[in-house]
Design a protein around this motif. Sequence first.
Motif, PDB file in Angstrom:
ATOM      1  N   ASP A 227      44.767  55.449  36.658  1.00  0.00           N
ATOM      2  CA  ASP A 227      44.579  54.175  36.856  1.00  0.00           C
ATOM      3  C   ASP A 227      45.130  53.530  38.244  1.00  0.00           C
ATOM      4  O   ASP A 227      46.448  53.559  38.042  1.00  0.00           O
ATOM      5  CB  ASP A 227      44.679  53.320  35.773  1.00  0.00           C
ATOM      6  CG  ASP A 227      43.254  53.702  34.989  1.00  0.00           C
ATOM      7  OD1 ASP A 227      41.977  54.235  35.510  1.00  0.00           O
ATOM      8  OD2 ASP A 227      43.421  53.231  33.751  1.00  0.00           O
TER       9      ASP A 227
ATOM     10  N   ASP B 213      46.330  49.127  40.468  1.00  0.00           N
ATOM     11  CA  ASP B 213      45.874  48.177  40.470  1.00  0.00           C
ATOM     12  C   ASP B 213      47.113  47.391  41.083  1.00  0.00           C
ATOM     13  O   ASP B 213      47.833  46.643  40.745  1.00  0.00           O
ATOM     14  CB  ASP B 213      45.140  47.406  39.548  1.00  0.00           C
ATOM     15  CG  ASP B 213      44.773  46.386  39.922  1.00  0.00           C
ATOM     16  OD1 ASP B 213      44.933  45.673  41.200  1.00  0.00           O
ATOM     17  OD2 ASP B 213      43.890  45.032  39.086  1.00  0.00           O
TER      18      ASP B 213
ATOM     19  N   LYS C  78      48.450  44.792  43.473  1.00  0.00           N
ATOM     20  CA  LYS C  78      47.535  43.154  43.700  1.00  0.00           C
ATOM     21  C   LYS C  78      46.560  43.131  45.226  1.00  0.00           C
ATOM     22  O   LYS C  78      47.836  43.484  46.294  1.00  0.00           O
ATOM     23  CB  LYS C  78      47.742  42.662  43.237  1.00  0.00           C
ATOM     24  CG  LYS C  78      47.051  40.728  43.303  1.00  0.00           C
ATOM     25  CD  LYS C  78      48.401  39.358  42.599  1.00  0.00           C
ATOM     26  CE  LYS C  78      48.264  37.829  43.356  1.00  0.00           C
ATOM     27  NZ  LYS C  78      46.546  37.642  43.042  1.00  0.00           N
ATOM     28  N   ASP C  79      45.638  42.744  45.642  1.00  0.00           N
ATOM     29  CA  ASP C  79      45.167  42.548  47.156  1.00  0.00           C
ATOM     30  C   ASP C  79      45.884  44.258  47.965  1.00  0.00           C
ATOM     31  O   ASP C  79      45.353  44.211  49.152  1.00  0.00           O
ATOM     32  CB  ASP C  79      46.534  41.595  47.718  1.00  0.00           C
ATOM     33  CG  ASP C  79      46.411  39.989  46.695  1.00  0.00           C
ATOM     34  OD1 ASP C  79      45.203  39.540  46.895  1.00  0.00           O
ATOM     35  OD2 ASP C  79      46.953  38.943  47.485  1.00  0.00           O
ATOM     36  N   LYS C  80      45.937  45.297  47.376  1.00  0.00           N
ATOM     37  CA  LYS C  80      46.194  46.210  48.206  1.00  0.00           C
ATOM     38  C   LYS C  80      45.148  47.664  47.720  1.00  0.00           C
ATOM     39  O   LYS C  80      43.781  47.806  48.510  1.00  0.00           O
ATOM     40  CB  LYS C  80      47.511  46.930  47.722  1.00  0.00           C
ATOM     41  CG  LYS C  80      48.411  45.824  48.205  1.00  0.00           C
ATOM     42  CD  LYS C  80      48.775  46.057  50.105  1.00  0.00           C
ATOM     43  CE  LYS C  80      49.947  45.150  50.210  1.00  0.00           C
ATOM     44  NZ  LYS C  80      50.388  45.444  51.512  1.00  0.00           N
ATOM     45  N   ILE C  81      44.707  47.841  46.752  1.00  0.00           N
ATOM     46  CA  ILE C  81      44.013  48.870  46.136  1.00  0.00           C
ATOM     47  C   ILE C  81      43.797  48.592  44.449  1.00  0.00           C
ATOM     48  O   ILE C  81      44.667  48.186  44.173  1.00  0.00           O
ATOM     49  CB  ILE C  81      44.734  49.933  46.350  1.00  0.00           C
ATOM     50  CG1 ILE C  81      43.719  51.208  45.823  1.00  0.00           C
ATOM     51  CG2 ILE C  81      45.676  50.320  45.558  1.00  0.00           C
ATOM     52  CD1 ILE C  81      43.874  53.046  46.245  1.00  0.00           C
ATOM     53  N   TYR C  82      42.762  49.464  43.979  1.00  0.00           N
ATOM     54  CA  TYR C  82      42.501  48.970  43.124  1.00  0.00           C
ATOM     55  C   TYR C  82      41.200  50.537  42.517  1.00  0.00           C
ATOM     56  O   TYR C  82      40.266  50.383  43.234  1.00  0.00           O
ATOM     57  CB  TYR C  82      41.396  47.529  42.730  1.00  0.00           C
ATOM     58  CG  TYR C  82      40.486  47.793  41.295  1.00  0.00           C
ATOM     59  CD1 TYR C  82      41.804  47.124  39.771  1.00  0.00           C
ATOM     60  CD2 TYR C  82      39.186  48.215  40.822  1.00  0.00           C
ATOM     61  CE1 TYR C  82      40.826  47.339  38.287  1.00  0.00           C
ATOM     62  CE2 TYR C  82      39.137  48.302  39.858  1.00  0.00           C
ATOM     63  CZ  TYR C  82      39.470  47.911  38.018  1.00  0.00           C
ATOM     64  OH  TYR C  82      39.030  47.804  37.711  1.00  0.00           O
ATOM     65  N   PHE C  83      41.931  50.549  41.551  1.00  0.00           N
ATOM     66  CA  PHE C  83      40.587  52.269  41.565  1.00  0.00           C
ATOM     67  C   PHE C  83      41.459  52.860  39.964  1.00  0.00           C
ATOM     68  O   PHE C  83      42.177  53.109  39.600  1.00  0.00           O
ATOM     69  CB  PHE C  83      41.209  53.582  42.346  1.00  0.00           C
ATOM     70  CG  PHE C  83      40.363  54.630  42.207  1.00  0.00           C
ATOM     71  CD1 PHE C  83      38.874  54.770  42.553  1.00  0.00           C
ATOM     72  CD2 PHE C  83      41.052  56.328  41.565  1.00  0.00           C
ATOM     73  CE1 PHE C  83      38.524  55.958  42.042  1.00  0.00           C
ATOM     74  CE2 PHE C  83      40.887  57.292  41.426  1.00  0.00           C
ATOM     75  CZ  PHE C  83      39.051  56.776  41.601  1.00  0.00           C
ATOM     76  N   LYS C  84      40.024  53.074  39.382  1.00  0.00           N
ATOM     77  CA  LYS C  84      40.299  53.299  37.444  1.00  0.00           C
ATOM     78  C   LYS C  84      39.378  53.823  37.502  1.00  0.00           C
ATOM     79  O   LYS C  84      38.361  53.296  37.016  1.00  0.00           O
ATOM     80  CB  LYS C  84      40.424  51.974  36.770  1.00  0.00           C
ATOM     81  CG  LYS C  84      41.779  50.967  36.819  1.00  0.00           C
ATOM     82  CD  LYS C  84      41.852  49.964  36.049  1.00  0.00           C
ATOM     83  CE  LYS C  84      42.889  48.869  36.590  1.00  0.00           C
ATOM     84  NZ  LYS C  84      43.442  48.977  34.901  1.00  0.00           N
TER      85      LYS C  84
ATOM     86  N   ASP D 130      37.411  53.136  34.187  1.00  0.00           N
ATOM     87  CA  ASP D 130      36.289  52.245  33.803  1.00  0.00           C
ATOM     88  C   ASP D 130      34.634  53.241  34.644  1.00  0.00           C
ATOM     89  O   ASP D 130      34.189  52.180  33.627  1.00  0.00           O
ATOM     90  CB  ASP D 130      35.764  51.038  35.250  1.00  0.00           C
ATOM     91  CG  ASP D 130      37.023  50.611  35.897  1.00  0.00           C
ATOM     92  OD1 ASP D 130      38.244  50.143  35.150  1.00  0.00           O
ATOM     93  OD2 ASP D 130      37.553  50.055  36.530  1.00  0.00           O
TER      94      ASP D 130
END
Length: 77
Positions: A33, A35, A37-43, A46
């Motif tokens: 996971d 996250d 901020k304002d760069k990359i989100y991969f979890k 989820d």
Amino acid sequence: MQKQEKKKIYNTSFLFDDNGEILGCHRKMHLFDIDVKDKIYFKESDTLNSGNSVTVIDTKSKIGKIGIGICYDIRFF
């Protein structure tokens, strides 16, 4: 009508013998996971559940016992 809860799946690896029989399986324990901020989100969490045990399978042959891990699990072994 109630909102239906999404079911999560497992990232799973199976080990088969020469006859195609399942000797065992491993469910990935350490989900990746991130996250930023304002760069990359991969979890992975989820959509995936995590396994809860280290997997060692006895192949009952000359190979002996085999430990199985998936991707990010290896970092913690």
